[in-house]
Design an enzyme around this catalytic site. Sequence first.
Site, mmCIF file in Angstrom:
data_model
loop_
_atom_site.group_PDB
_atom_site.id
_atom_site.type_symbol
_atom_site.label_atom_id
_atom_site.label_comp_id
_atom_site.label_asym_id
_atom_site.label_seq_id
_atom_site.Cartn_x
_atom_site.Cartn_y
_atom_site.Cartn_z
ATOM 1 N N ASN A 93 -13.490 6.082 12.407
ATOM 2 C CA ASN A 93 -12.818 7.127 11.627
ATOM 3 C C ASN A 93 -13.030 6.962 10.124
ATOM 4 O O ASN A 93 -13.427 7.906 9.436
ATOM 5 C CB ASN A 93 -11.319 7.108 11.981
ATOM 6 C CG ASN A 93 -10.513 8.024 11.092
ATOM 7 O OD1 ASN A 93 -9.976 7.599 10.074
ATOM 8 N ND2 ASN A 93 -10.460 9.284 11.447
ATOM 9 N N LYS A 104 3.341 -2.567 11.161
ATOM 10 C CA LYS A 104 2.079 -2.467 11.906
ATOM 11 C C LYS A 104 2.370 -2.856 13.338
ATOM 12 O O LYS A 104 3.279 -3.645 13.605
ATOM 13 C CB LYS A 104 1.023 -3.423 11.333
ATOM 14 C CG LYS A 104 -0.393 -3.082 11.747
ATOM 15 C CD LYS A 104 -0.965 -1.992 10.869
ATOM 16 C CE LYS A 104 -2.310 -1.520 11.306
ATOM 17 N NZ LYS A 104 -2.917 -0.621 10.295
ATOM 18 N N GLY A 109 -2.344 5.809 13.835
ATOM 19 C CA GLY A 109 -3.535 5.182 14.398
ATOM 20 C C GLY A 109 -4.078 4.050 13.549
ATOM 21 O O GLY A 109 -3.635 3.810 12.427
ATOM 22 N N ASP A 110 -5.040 3.347 14.101
ATOM 23 C CA ASP A 110 -5.804 2.304 13.414
ATOM 24 C C ASP A 110 -6.996 2.025 14.342
ATOM 25 O O ASP A 110 -7.351 2.882 15.161
ATOM 26 C CB ASP A 110 -4.941 1.051 13.172
ATOM 27 C CG ASP A 110 -5.583 0.078 12.184
ATOM 28 O OD1 ASP A 110 -5.539 0.328 10.978
ATOM 29 O OD2 ASP A 110 -6.156 -0.940 12.626
ATOM 30 N N LYS A 115 0.850 -1.197 0.000
ATOM 31 C CA LYS A 115 0.000 0.000 0.000
ATOM 32 C C LYS A 115 0.889 1.252 0.000
ATOM 33 O O LYS A 115 0.684 2.173 -0.786
ATOM 34 C CB LYS A 115 -0.864 -0.020 1.266
ATOM 35 C CG LYS A 115 -1.844 1.121 1.388
ATOM 36 C CD LYS A 115 -2.352 1.288 2.821
ATOM 37 C CE LYS A 115 -2.988 0.045 3.391
ATOM 38 N NZ LYS A 115 -3.735 0.326 4.648
ATOM 39 N N SER A 173 -0.464 10.666 6.096
ATOM 40 C CA SER A 173 0.553 10.503 7.138
ATOM 41 C C SER A 173 1.936 10.838 6.573
ATOM 42 O O SER A 173 2.743 11.503 7.228
ATOM 43 C CB SER A 173 0.575 9.061 7.658
ATOM 44 O OG SER A 173 -0.409 8.850 8.636
HETATM 45 P P1 NDP Z 1 -12.077 2.869 14.468
HETATM 46 O O1 NDP Z 1 -11.604 2.278 15.727
HETATM 47 O O2 NDP Z 1 -12.225 4.353 14.369
HETATM 48 O O3 NDP Z 1 -13.489 2.246 14.053
HETATM 49 C C1 NDP Z 1 -13.627 0.876 13.854
HETATM 50 C C2 NDP Z 1 -15.077 0.585 13.502
HETATM 51 O O4 NDP Z 1 -15.181 -0.760 13.070
HETATM 52 C C3 NDP Z 1 -16.020 0.735 14.683
HETATM 53 O O5 NDP Z 1 -17.287 1.098 14.223
HETATM 54 C C4 NDP Z 1 -16.033 -0.682 15.249
HETATM 55 O O6 NDP Z 1 -17.186 -0.994 16.004
HETATM 56 C C5 NDP Z 1 -15.976 -1.501 13.989
HETATM 57 N N1 NDP Z 1 -15.327 -2.786 14.278
HETATM 58 C C6 NDP Z 1 -14.072 -2.980 14.739
HETATM 59 N N2 NDP Z 1 -13.826 -4.276 14.930
HETATM 60 C C7 NDP Z 1 -14.957 -4.912 14.561
HETATM 61 C C8 NDP Z 1 -15.331 -6.270 14.548
HETATM 62 N N3 NDP Z 1 -14.484 -7.239 14.920
HETATM 63 N N4 NDP Z 1 -16.578 -6.571 14.093
HETATM 64 C C9 NDP Z 1 -17.448 -5.577 13.720
HETATM 65 N N5 NDP Z 1 -17.141 -4.268 13.744
HETATM 66 C C10 NDP Z 1 -15.925 -3.947 14.158
HETATM 67 O O7 NDP Z 1 -11.092 2.331 13.331
HETATM 68 P P2 NDP Z 1 -10.822 2.913 11.875
HETATM 69 O O8 NDP Z 1 -12.049 3.508 11.314
HETATM 70 O O9 NDP Z 1 -9.592 3.718 11.935
HETATM 71 O O10 NDP Z 1 -10.452 1.576 11.084
HETATM 72 C C11 NDP Z 1 -11.419 0.820 10.372
HETATM 73 C C12 NDP Z 1 -10.721 -0.040 9.327
HETATM 74 O O11 NDP Z 1 -10.008 0.816 8.415
HETATM 75 C C13 NDP Z 1 -9.676 -1.022 9.859
HETATM 76 O O12 NDP Z 1 -9.660 -2.166 9.038
HETATM 77 C C14 NDP Z 1 -8.368 -0.254 9.675
HETATM 78 O O13 NDP Z 1 -7.265 -1.121 9.590
HETATM 79 C C15 NDP Z 1 -8.647 0.427 8.345
HETATM 80 N N6 NDP Z 1 -7.819 1.584 8.047
HETATM 81 C C16 NDP Z 1 -7.725 2.635 8.892
HETATM 82 C C17 NDP Z 1 -6.956 3.732 8.558
HETATM 83 C C18 NDP Z 1 -6.885 4.949 9.405
HETATM 84 O O14 NDP Z 1 -6.255 5.916 8.987
HETATM 85 N N7 NDP Z 1 -7.524 5.000 10.563
HETATM 86 C C19 NDP Z 1 -6.174 3.774 7.309
HETATM 87 C C20 NDP Z 1 -6.403 2.624 6.443
HETATM 88 C C21 NDP Z 1 -7.174 1.581 6.823
HETATM 89 P P3 NDP Z 1 -17.128 -1.038 17.615
HETATM 90 O O15 NDP Z 1 -17.180 0.399 18.030
HETATM 91 O O16 NDP Z 1 -18.305 -1.830 18.020
HETATM 92 O O17 NDP Z 1 -15.838 -1.694 17.963
HETATM 93 O O1 2IT Z 2 -3.904 0.770 7.609
HETATM 94 C C1 2IT Z 2 -3.427 1.901 7.461
HETATM 95 O O2 2IT Z 2 -2.991 2.286 6.367
HETATM 96 C C2 2IT Z 2 -3.415 2.809 8.619
HETATM 97 N N1 2IT Z 2 -3.927 2.445 9.674
HETATM 98 C C3 2IT Z 2 -2.741 4.149 8.524
HETATM 99 C C4 2IT Z 2 -1.261 4.013 8.751
HETATM 100 C C5 2IT Z 2 -0.511 5.313 8.858
HETATM 101 O O3 2IT Z 2 0.708 5.217 9.074
HETATM 102 O O4 2IT Z 2 -1.085 6.393 8.719
#
Ligand code: NDP
Ligand code: 2IT
Length: 452
Positions: A244, A130, A169-170, A118, A383
């Site tokens: 997020n 990670k 974050g993640d 990525k 980032s």
């Molecule tokens: P958040 O913690 O902000 O939100 C996660 C969301 O997904 C919540 O609504 C949560 O619900 C739900 N969730 C998490 N685990 C589960 C599960 N096992 N089953 C069902 N629902 C679940 O995380 P992000 O929005 O940052 O991340 C979401 C996805 O995006 C992940 O796969 C992450 O790796 C990916 N991602 C994030 C990036 C970033 O910049 N933040 C960048 C690229 C990818 P609940 O509140 O009930 O836990």
């Molecule tokens: O899965 C992802 O790409 C992220 N959680 C963001 C990683 C980052 O370094 O901003």
Amino acid sequence: MEYQELQNVDSFMAGLIKRNPGEPEFHQAVREFAESVIPFLVEHPKYQQAQILERMTEPDRIVIFRVTWEDDQQRIRANRAWRVQFNNSIGPYKGGMRFHTSVTQSVLKFLGFEQTFKNSLTGLPMGGAKGGSNFNPKGKSDAEVMRFCQSLMTELHRHIGEDTDVPAGDIGVGAREISYLFGQYKRLENRFVGTLTGKGLAFGGSLIRTEATGYGCVYFCENMFNRSGDSIKGKTVSISGSGNVAIYAAEKALELGAQVVTFSDSSGFIHDPDGIDAEKIAFVKDLKEVKRGRISEYTEKYKAATFHEGKRPWSVPVDVAMPCATQNELSGEEARLLLANGVKSVCEGANMPTELEGVHAFVESGILYAPSKAANAGGVAVSGLEQSQNALRLSWSREEVDERLQAIMRDIHTQCVTYGNQPKSETINYVNGANIAGFFKVAEAMLAYGAV
Ligand code: NDP
Ligand code: 2IT
């Protein structure tokens, strides 16, 4: 490791599974990648002679450590944390930290592996990593989260640095956690440098970083539609998650004229047939980010919406589906249901949200299917831009960062089209495109370095 003559995906995977027992998510991520890349390797034997695929699937190192902390009842607690430094061939390690009870070494290895390709697609100099912990932030007080973050950083700080490894974050790691982590890092190091990204705007953060993953995912989707003269405008969209990525995907989809009808969390999904407008998105943002509540509370305020306990949103007929919650949240069966209901595009905001059977179904159908490596690269891309601003000791405007994000997503789309072009078909295989384009740059660097 035995010297391997590359024959086919199954024989390669048999070796990988033997070397990495009990790591199903890691196996799954590598298999999806190998299915695209092995045919390319067979045509380009120089990579095979250098055992590039075998080396790429072995992380550079994994740091595992205990995190001891004290809860509000003065009880001593212990968690396990990891940093998987996967590959730094094209830049310092870069990737998020995840706090969730489901975190295992397998999950972090799959995420670090995918991050490598990525990050390569973004065109920025970033390697792949990670990290995270099986710590559960749900129900913890701010003070408990702070003590946990400080304890974690007390060990992690030795292994990271602005030119070594830059976490972000993640899931479960947002603005609050990054602030605590960065505060402790700065204290331990007595240096103010951009070793974490996703920082607050008052202390080196970048505008648009919070929005970047969700916005980028929608930009990618729009690029796919635009290629055939279509657009996301007027399309209905289902989104899973309400964190997020989900929130800002919804915000941008709405801005571009689409109608978003679902959000979810780990307890179920809400369906709002009237569409989720800006006011409703603001409600969800406050509910999840400030009140740390449950998505089911949406239906208490918006009566036309329904809550479906324990269910995922893929049964709702839509034009576009955006899984934005977590890995393996969309099964093969659900993929076929989406297709049967006429879905035109699936764009992955989460990492590896679709089971392999579903990936195959989407690719075979010829719909506009964007795998996570390509579609959610906007987050890490901004980032990377935060790192650039920190190194320059200045801040770019919202417009400037957004323009760069759009340009990066356009460029990733172009790379996917170039490498995912199929001779006898009008459609693009975005999975092959993302995997091969991402592989290419990392592989060239590894070849150039010789045996390291
Ligand atoms: P958040 O913690 O902000 O939100 C996660 C969301 O997904 C919540 O609504 C949560 O619900 C739900 N969730 C998490 N685990 C589960 C599960 N096992 N089953 C069902 N629902 C679940 O995380 P992000 O929005 O940052 O991340 C979401 C996805 O995006 C992940 O796969 C992450 O790796 C990916 N991602 C994030 C990036 C970033 O910049 N933040 C960048 C690229 C990818 P609940 O509140 O009930 O836990
Ligand atoms: O899965 C992802 O790409 C992220 N959680 C963001 C990683 C980052 O370094 O901003």
